[in-house]
Design a protein around this motif. Structure first.
Motif, PDB file in Angstrom:
ATOM      1  N   GLU A 155       7.908   6.735  -0.299  1.00 50.82           N
ATOM      2  CA  GLU A 155       7.888   6.550  -1.507  1.00 50.82           C
ATOM      3  C   GLU A 155       7.695   7.890  -2.208  1.00 50.82           C
ATOM      4  O   GLU A 155       8.493   8.358  -3.160  1.00 50.82           O
ATOM      5  CB  GLU A 155       6.726   5.683  -1.978  1.00 50.82           C
ATOM      6  CG  GLU A 155       6.889   4.031  -1.846  1.00 50.82           C
ATOM      7  CD  GLU A 155       5.599   3.614  -1.928  1.00 50.82           C
ATOM      8  OE1 GLU A 155       5.246   2.823  -3.160  1.00 50.82           O
ATOM      9  OE2 GLU A 155       4.746   3.404  -1.082  1.00 50.82           O
ATOM     10  N   THR A 156       7.024   8.835  -1.496  1.00 48.23           N
ATOM     11  CA  THR A 156       6.739  10.060  -2.180  1.00 48.23           C
ATOM     12  C   THR A 156       8.201  10.960  -1.975  1.00 48.23           C
ATOM     13  O   THR A 156       8.793  11.568  -2.783  1.00 48.23           O
ATOM     14  CB  THR A 156       5.772  11.028  -1.555  1.00 48.23           C
ATOM     15  OG1 THR A 156       4.634  10.169  -1.410  1.00 48.23           O
ATOM     16  CG2 THR A 156       5.338  12.377  -2.323  1.00 48.23           C
ATOM     17  N   ALA A 191       0.954  -1.239   0.021  1.00 47.72           N
ATOM     18  CA  ALA A 191      -0.008  -0.143  -0.011  1.00 47.72           C
ATOM     19  C   ALA A 191       0.797   1.168  -0.024  1.00 47.72           C
ATOM     20  O   ALA A 191       2.077   1.265   0.333  1.00 47.72           O
ATOM     21  CB  ALA A 191      -0.879  -0.106   1.071  1.00 47.72           C
ATOM     22  N   PRO A 192       0.535   2.319  -0.395  1.00 43.04           N
ATOM     23  CA  PRO A 192       1.305   3.517  -0.447  1.00 43.04           C
ATOM     24  C   PRO A 192       1.647   4.034   0.931  1.00 43.04           C
ATOM     25  O   PRO A 192       1.361   3.749   1.954  1.00 43.04           O
ATOM     26  CB  PRO A 192       0.395   4.631  -1.004  1.00 43.04           C
ATOM     27  CG  PRO A 192      -0.850   3.927  -1.576  1.00 43.04           C
ATOM     28  CD  PRO A 192      -1.036   2.670  -0.938  1.00 43.04           C
ATOM     29  N   THR A 193       3.262   4.412   0.912  1.00 42.94           N
ATOM     30  CA  THR A 193       3.745   4.840   2.049  1.00 42.94           C
ATOM     31  C   THR A 193       4.269   6.182   1.552  1.00 42.94           C
ATOM     32  O   THR A 193       4.596   6.770   0.514  1.00 42.94           O
ATOM     33  CB  THR A 193       5.102   4.039   2.324  1.00 42.94           C
ATOM     34  OG1 THR A 193       5.858   3.769   1.570  1.00 42.94           O
ATOM     35  CG2 THR A 193       4.331   2.765   3.030  1.00 42.94           C
ATOM     36  N   GLU A 194       4.542   7.103   2.540  1.00 48.34           N
ATOM     37  CA  GLU A 194       5.045   8.526   2.493  1.00 48.34           C
ATOM     38  C   GLU A 194       6.415   8.429   2.061  1.00 48.34           C
ATOM     39  O   GLU A 194       6.832   9.471   1.372  1.00 48.34           O
ATOM     40  CB  GLU A 194       4.702   9.484   3.806  1.00 48.34           C
ATOM     41  CG  GLU A 194       4.953  10.915   3.673  1.00 48.34           C
ATOM     42  CD  GLU A 194       6.284  11.309   4.169  1.00 48.34           C
ATOM     43  OE1 GLU A 194       6.647  12.437   3.682  1.00 48.34           O
ATOM     44  OE2 GLU A 194       6.865  10.750   5.056  1.00 48.34           O
ATOM     45  N   GLY A 208       8.661  -0.130  -4.545  1.00 44.18           N
ATOM     46  CA  GLY A 208       8.544   0.970  -3.345  1.00 44.18           C
ATOM     47  C   GLY A 208       8.836   0.317  -2.125  1.00 44.18           C
ATOM     48  O   GLY A 208       8.264   1.032  -1.158  1.00 44.18           O
ATOM     49  N   ARG A 235       8.218   5.890 -11.683  1.00 39.07           N
ATOM     50  CA  ARG A 235       7.850   4.722 -11.274  1.00 39.07           C
ATOM     51  C   ARG A 235       8.897   4.067 -10.373  1.00 39.07           C
ATOM     52  O   ARG A 235       9.799   3.629 -11.134  1.00 39.07           O
ATOM     53  CB  ARG A 235       7.002   4.048 -12.140  1.00 39.07           C
ATOM     54  CG  ARG A 235       6.335   2.676 -11.670  1.00 39.07           C
ATOM     55  CD  ARG A 235       5.130   2.392 -10.829  1.00 39.07           C
ATOM     56  NE  ARG A 235       4.111   3.315 -11.158  1.00 39.07           N
ATOM     57  CZ  ARG A 235       2.737   3.148 -11.806  1.00 39.07           C
ATOM     58  NH1 ARG A 235       2.739   1.790 -12.261  1.00 39.07           N
ATOM     59  NH2 ARG A 235       1.878   3.882 -11.909  1.00 39.07           N
TER      60      ARG A 235
END
Ligand SMILES: *Cc1c(COP(=O)(O)O)cnc(C)c1O
Length: 431
Positions: free
Chosen positions: A93-94, A88-91, A301, A111
């Motif tokens: 990665e940003t 799931a997205p994590t900070e 990621g 990406r």
């Protein structure tokens, strides 16, 4: 009784195909049993018997800060405590993406992947998807990972369609890849003029590192940019090795060329499995889910990889102005080596680009795969084993790049020169 290298390798071969998880580690081209590593720290790598070596392979490029760098290890440990994968997205990665795109202006969107191979494969698919064309142009001696379309070599003759470089790659697919001589502007121009409207992408290592180090000739990359723009061809810079090796950014920053897509890997993972593909927004947003060109990855990621990468890039950022020191160290090493070889009557051609170098066992010049292959591989193998015995770890193949890290000291360089001196004296005696 102490276990020998052969013991370790024999055991490994019983359960791992060829005893290794990547072929060049098996030392096929230099002979003998590979050294099994126990650990590494800074500029040094240690084998299972405790012998220390000065490391010029650096895991094939990634370890630019040296092995087990404090900040990087700390980041990995802290990250691991919070769980190792979420899907799931994590900070982080940003944060990683922002760091990379702040360093490489051509990267508007990116990406993350888990390897350079995936990054290059994705770049190719994107290029084909957005252009609606099939042909890919690559250059002989450049390596872009082991995906089918990129595992092809030139057929006989300069301007022919590719043939598979490996069984298992369908000929139909290989024929969609044209492989041209590196640094040859005339052939490039001819092929692009002839097939331009069918070519989806040209992919290139802006500094070649996989046939030994081969720098681009003046005007080669500039011409490539001009021709690809003219024909609507996606220009892909494979900066998996060169990204963050010469500066806080890519080789593209140094020469002021903007590719459409860039592949990254190695250094940006700080030793964890990583790759990235990025570039023009209008191309990158064609990837699923915003677009319909499919690409995915369960571990893409990954938080450990992102943390190691961010820590590495942050340290590199503080060392922004120290990259010339790396160059200086490498220059000194190469100059001293050159003199030593000359004094001992060996003809070598040393190619160096900043902190990457290759000693070719031939008089040179080496400017493409053809000229690289004129090297005396047998002599290289003997040199390799001699250096290893004297405590210097080089890549086990003539056609690889050597790397220096920020952890390498003047003392390391001096020791390397001494080791080389001893090695050459022995080689001469054996002559
Ligand atoms: C190493 C390398 C790759 C492949 O990266 P992996 O992480 O090994 O898959 C791609 N391109 C270049 C230029 C490389 O040196």
């Amino acid at each position: 009784m102490n276990k020998t290298r052969a013991d370790y390798f024999t055991k490994a071969r019983r359960v791992i195909s060829g005893g290794v998880n990547s072929p060049v580690r098996a030392w096929k081209s230099v002979g003998g049993n590979p050294v099994f590593v126990s650990h590494a720290k800074g500029s040094k790598i240690y084998d299972v018997s405790g012998k220390e070596y000065i490391d010029y392979v650096l895991s094939w490029g990634p370890m630019i800060l040296g092995h087990a760098h404090r900040e990087v290890i700390k980041a990995i440990i802290n990250s691991a405590k919070n769980g190792t994968s979420f899907g799931a997205p994590t900070e982080v990665e940003t944060r990683m993406a922002r760091l990379i795109s702040s360093a490489l202006p051509s990267i508007e969107l990116l990406r993350m992947t888990s390897s350079g191979t995936e990054a290059a494969m994705t770049a190719i698919r994107l290029a084909r998807g957005v252009t609606g064309r099939n042909l890919i142009v690559k250059f002989d001696g450049c390596y872009h990972g082991h995906s089918d379309s990129l595992l092809t070599k030139a057929g006989s003759g300069l301007a022919t369609f590719g043939i598979p470089d490996s069984p298992g790659v369908p000929e139909e697919l290989a024929r969609q890849t044209l492989s041209l001589p590196y640094n040859d502007i005339n052939v490039l121009e001819k092929i692009i003029n002839q097939y331009g409207s069918q070519i989806a992408a040209v992919i290139v290592e802006p500094v070649a590192g996989n046939m030994g180090v081969v720098p681009p000739r003046g005007g080669f990359l500039e011409k490539l940019r001009k021709l690809t723009s003219l024909k609507g061809i996606v220009l892909i810079f494979d900066e998996v090795i060169t990204g963050f090796r010469f500066t806080f950014g890519g080789y593209q920053n140094l020469i002021g060329i903007r590719p459409d897509l860039t592949c990254l890997g190695k250094i940006i993972g700080g030793g964890m499995p990583v790759g990235a593909v990025g570039g023009k927004k209008e191309i990158m947003e064609k990837l699923a889910p915003t677009g319909d060109i499919y690409q995915a990855g369960t571990l893409s990621g990954n938080p450990l990889a992102m943390s190691a990468g961010i820590a590495t890039l942050n340290v590199l950022k503080t060392k922004k102005d120290a990259f010339p020191d790396l160059d200086k160290k490498t220059d000194r090493l190469c100059t001293d080596l050159e003199n030593l070889f000359a004094e001992n009557g060996f003809a070598v051609c040393i190619n160096r680009v900043h902190s990457m170098f290759t000693v070719f066992f031939q008089k040179g010049p080496v400017y493409d795969l053809n000229t690289a292959q004129k090297s005396d591989k047998k002599m290289f193998a003997r040199f390799f084993h001699g250096m290893l015995k004297n405590g210097v770890w080089l890549a086990p193949s003539q056609y690889e790049a050597g790397f220096i890290s920020f952890a390498h000291t003047e003392k390391d360089i001096n020791k390397t020169i001494d080791a080389c001196s001893k090695t050459l004296r022995n080689l001469r005696r054996a002559h």
